[in-house]
Scaffold this motif. Structure first.
Motif, mmCIF file in Angstrom:
data_model
loop_
_atom_site.group_PDB
_atom_site.id
_atom_site.type_symbol
_atom_site.label_atom_id
_atom_site.label_comp_id
_atom_site.label_asym_id
_atom_site.label_seq_id
_atom_site.Cartn_x
_atom_site.Cartn_y
_atom_site.Cartn_z
ATOM 1 N N ALA A 171 0.839 -1.208 0.000
ATOM 2 C CA ALA A 171 0.000 0.000 0.000
ATOM 3 C C ALA A 171 0.872 1.255 0.000
ATOM 4 C CB ALA A 171 -0.945 -0.002 1.195
ATOM 5 N N LEU A 172 1.924 1.262 0.797
ATOM 6 C CA LEU A 172 2.843 2.404 0.828
ATOM 7 C C LEU A 172 3.517 2.608 -0.529
ATOM 8 C CD1 LEU A 172 4.505 1.927 4.342
ATOM 9 C CD2 LEU A 172 2.951 3.746 3.632
ATOM 10 N N SER A 173 3.912 1.519 -1.165
ATOM 11 C CA SER A 173 4.534 1.590 -2.484
ATOM 12 C C SER A 173 3.558 2.176 -3.504
ATOM 13 C CB SER A 173 4.997 0.201 -2.923
ATOM 14 O OG SER A 173 5.510 0.248 -4.222
ATOM 15 N N TYR A 174 2.302 1.741 -3.421
ATOM 16 C CA TYR A 174 1.261 2.235 -4.333
ATOM 17 C C TYR A 174 1.084 3.753 -4.148
ATOM 18 C CZ TYR A 174 -3.368 3.177 -6.245
ATOM 19 O OH TYR A 174 -4.407 3.714 -6.949
ATOM 20 N N LEU A 175 0.976 4.180 -2.892
ATOM 21 C CA LEU A 175 0.800 5.614 -2.616
ATOM 22 C C LEU A 175 1.988 6.434 -3.082
ATOM 23 C CD1 LEU A 175 -0.865 5.552 0.926
ATOM 24 C CD2 LEU A 175 -1.924 6.193 -1.245
ATOM 25 N N LEU A 176 3.199 5.922 -2.871
ATOM 26 C CA LEU A 176 4.403 6.622 -3.307
ATOM 27 C C LEU A 176 4.423 6.743 -4.832
ATOM 28 C CD1 LEU A 176 7.083 7.952 -2.635
ATOM 29 C CD2 LEU A 176 8.155 5.686 -2.695
ATOM 30 N N ASN A 177 4.069 5.680 -5.543
ATOM 31 C CA ASN A 177 4.017 5.723 -7.011
ATOM 32 C C ASN A 177 2.975 6.737 -7.504
ATOM 33 O OD1 ASN A 177 6.095 3.927 -7.579
ATOM 34 N ND2 ASN A 177 4.750 2.147 -7.341
ATOM 35 N N LYS A 178 1.814 6.793 -6.839
ATOM 36 C CA LYS A 178 0.773 7.764 -7.213
ATOM 37 C C LYS A 178 1.271 9.192 -6.980
ATOM 38 C CE LYS A 178 -3.188 6.834 -8.244
ATOM 39 N NZ LYS A 178 -3.741 6.816 -9.598
ATOM 40 N N ALA A 179 1.973 9.401 -5.859
ATOM 41 C CA ALA A 179 2.499 10.727 -5.536
ATOM 42 C C ALA A 179 3.550 11.148 -6.558
ATOM 43 C CB ALA A 179 3.088 10.727 -4.122
ATOM 44 N N ILE A 180 4.422 10.239 -6.939
ATOM 45 C CA ILE A 180 5.461 10.546 -7.935
ATOM 46 C C ILE A 180 4.829 10.852 -9.285
ATOM 47 C CG2 ILE A 180 7.403 9.561 -9.243
ATOM 48 C CD1 ILE A 180 8.196 8.101 -6.605
ATOM 49 N N ALA A 181 3.840 10.066 -9.681
ATOM 50 C CA ALA A 181 3.149 10.310 -10.959
ATOM 51 C C ALA A 181 2.462 11.676 -10.929
ATOM 52 C CB ALA A 181 2.129 9.202 -11.226
ATOM 53 N N GLY A 182 1.849 12.013 -9.794
ATOM 54 C CA GLY A 182 1.191 13.315 -9.648
ATOM 55 C C GLY A 182 2.182 14.460 -9.717
ATOM 56 N N LEU A 183 3.327 14.284 -9.071
ATOM 57 C CA LEU A 183 4.367 15.307 -9.099
ATOM 58 C C LEU A 183 4.892 15.506 -10.522
ATOM 59 C CD1 LEU A 183 6.244 17.286 -7.673
ATOM 60 C CD2 LEU A 183 7.780 15.362 -7.182
ATOM 61 N N ARG A 184 5.110 14.419 -11.232
ATOM 62 C CA ARG A 184 5.582 14.527 -12.627
ATOM 63 C C ARG A 184 4.566 15.294 -13.485
ATOM 64 N NH1 ARG A 184 7.836 8.473 -12.897
ATOM 65 N NH2 ARG A 184 9.970 8.933 -12.238
ATOM 66 N N ARG A 185 3.279 14.973 -13.300
ATOM 67 C CA ARG A 185 2.231 15.654 -14.060
ATOM 68 C C ARG A 185 2.212 17.151 -13.717
ATOM 69 N NH1 ARG A 185 -1.803 12.592 -12.714
ATOM 70 N NH2 ARG A 185 -2.650 13.938 -11.112
ATOM 71 N N LEU A 186 2.362 17.458 -12.438
ATOM 72 C CA LEU A 186 2.390 18.853 -11.993
ATOM 73 C C LEU A 186 3.583 19.599 -12.602
ATOM 74 C CD1 LEU A 186 1.331 21.140 -10.187
ATOM 75 C CD2 LEU A 186 2.689 20.166 -8.326
ATOM 76 N N LYS A 213 5.227 18.826 -15.327
ATOM 77 C CA LYS A 213 5.056 18.907 -16.780
ATOM 78 C C LYS A 213 4.050 19.999 -17.163
ATOM 79 C CE LYS A 213 3.309 16.311 -20.696
ATOM 80 N NZ LYS A 213 2.382 15.250 -21.012
ATOM 81 N N ASN A 214 2.886 20.027 -16.476
ATOM 82 C CA ASN A 214 1.813 20.983 -16.813
ATOM 83 C C ASN A 214 2.022 22.357 -16.188
ATOM 84 O OD1 ASN A 214 0.554 18.919 -18.197
ATOM 85 N ND2 ASN A 214 -0.781 18.379 -16.493
ATOM 86 N N ARG A 215 2.865 22.419 -15.155
ATOM 87 C CA ARG A 215 3.146 23.650 -14.423
ATOM 88 C C ARG A 215 1.931 24.218 -13.683
ATOM 89 N NH1 ARG A 215 7.988 26.852 -17.023
ATOM 90 N NH2 ARG A 215 9.090 25.087 -17.902
ATOM 91 N N HIS A 216 0.926 23.403 -13.489
ATOM 92 C CA HIS A 216 -0.240 23.788 -12.682
ATOM 93 C C HIS A 216 -1.011 22.533 -12.311
ATOM 94 C CE1 HIS A 216 -3.068 23.102 -16.019
ATOM 95 N NE2 HIS A 216 -2.159 23.673 -16.786
ATOM 96 N N PHE A 217 -1.827 22.664 -11.272
ATOM 97 C CA PHE A 217 -2.642 21.539 -10.858
ATOM 98 C C PHE A 217 -3.766 21.318 -11.861
ATOM 99 C CE2 PHE A 217 -0.746 22.729 -6.799
ATOM 100 C CZ PHE A 217 -0.381 21.492 -6.312
ATOM 101 N N THR A 218 -4.145 20.083 -12.060
ATOM 102 C CA THR A 218 -5.271 19.750 -12.924
ATOM 103 C C THR A 218 -6.548 20.003 -12.139
ATOM 104 O OG1 THR A 218 -3.947 18.023 -13.956
ATOM 105 C CG2 THR A 218 -6.332 17.928 -14.302
ATOM 106 N N GLU A 219 -7.427 20.830 -12.705
ATOM 107 C CA GLU A 219 -8.689 21.145 -12.024
ATOM 108 C C GLU A 219 -9.801 20.295 -12.622
ATOM 109 O OE1 GLU A 219 -11.030 25.080 -10.431
ATOM 110 O OE2 GLU A 219 -9.574 25.297 -12.035
ATOM 111 N N PRO A 220 -10.490 19.531 -11.785
ATOM 112 C CA PRO A 220 -11.576 18.681 -12.297
ATOM 113 C C PRO A 220 -12.681 19.510 -12.967
ATOM 114 C CG PRO A 220 -11.039 18.108 -10.028
ATOM 115 C CD PRO A 220 -10.298 19.368 -10.354
ATOM 116 N N VAL A 221 -13.254 18.949 -14.012
ATOM 117 C CA VAL A 221 -14.325 19.618 -14.761
ATOM 118 C C VAL A 221 -15.467 20.012 -13.830
ATOM 119 C CG1 VAL A 221 -16.021 19.320 -16.610
ATOM 120 C CG2 VAL A 221 -13.715 18.442 -16.895
ATOM 121 N N GLN A 222 -15.796 19.132 -12.877
ATOM 122 C CA GLN A 222 -16.880 19.415 -11.935
ATOM 123 C C GLN A 222 -16.567 20.660 -11.098
ATOM 124 O OE1 GLN A 222 -15.237 16.512 -12.203
ATOM 125 N NE2 GLN A 222 -16.632 14.775 -12.131
ATOM 126 N N SER A 223 -15.314 20.827 -10.698
ATOM 127 C CA SER A 223 -14.916 22.000 -9.907
ATOM 128 C C SER A 223 -15.048 23.279 -10.718
ATOM 129 C CB SER A 223 -13.470 21.865 -9.431
ATOM 130 O OG SER A 223 -13.343 20.820 -8.524
#
Length: 118
Positions: free
Chosen positions: A5-20, A22-32
């Motif tokens: 579970a910790l490995s999964y969370l760390l991988n999700k965090a790293i993927a999120g950081l890479r996306r951030l 790359k895009n230079r901003h947070f992704t805002e959900p369409v609903q928001s």
């Protein structure tokens, strides 16, 4: 928490950081985005008028600014809006909504909105 579970969370965090990064901003959900827009309209008599009356860019560009404000003021009275925003605030909200130039276009001594070129 398990190592898996910790490995999964760390991988999700790293993927999120890479996306951030790359895009230079947070992704805002369409609903928001939709909810924020709805909130703006509900809390602005100017945006409510634009929405209720289905005001288009063509309408805004084809009428004198004073005439548009009068149309808005009349709608406020009919809609029982007690505090009618002043012209300065009204023009600012219209410019922001339709991405219009700050300086009005003058023609035959009358002021019109104009499209912002930027």
């Amino acid at each position: 928490m398990t190592d898996e579970a910790l490995s999964y969370l760390l991988n999700k965090a790293i993927a999120g950081l890479r996306r951030l990064l790359k895009n230079r901003h947070f992704t805002e959900p369409v609903q928001s985005i939709a909810l924020k827009e709805k909130h703006k309209v509900e809390n602005s008599s100017v945006l409510s008028w634009i929405d209720d009356e289905e005001i288009s860019l063509d309408f805004i560009l084809s009428k004198e600014r004073k005439e548009i404000y009068k149309n808005f003021s009349d709608w406020c009275r009919v809609s029982n809006i007690k505090t009618i925003p002043g012209k300065f605030f009204f023009y600012k909200e219209v410019r922001r909504k339709f991405n219009l130039d700050e300086k009005p276009k003058r023609s035959s001594g009358k002021d019109y909105f104009r499209v912002s070129i930027s």
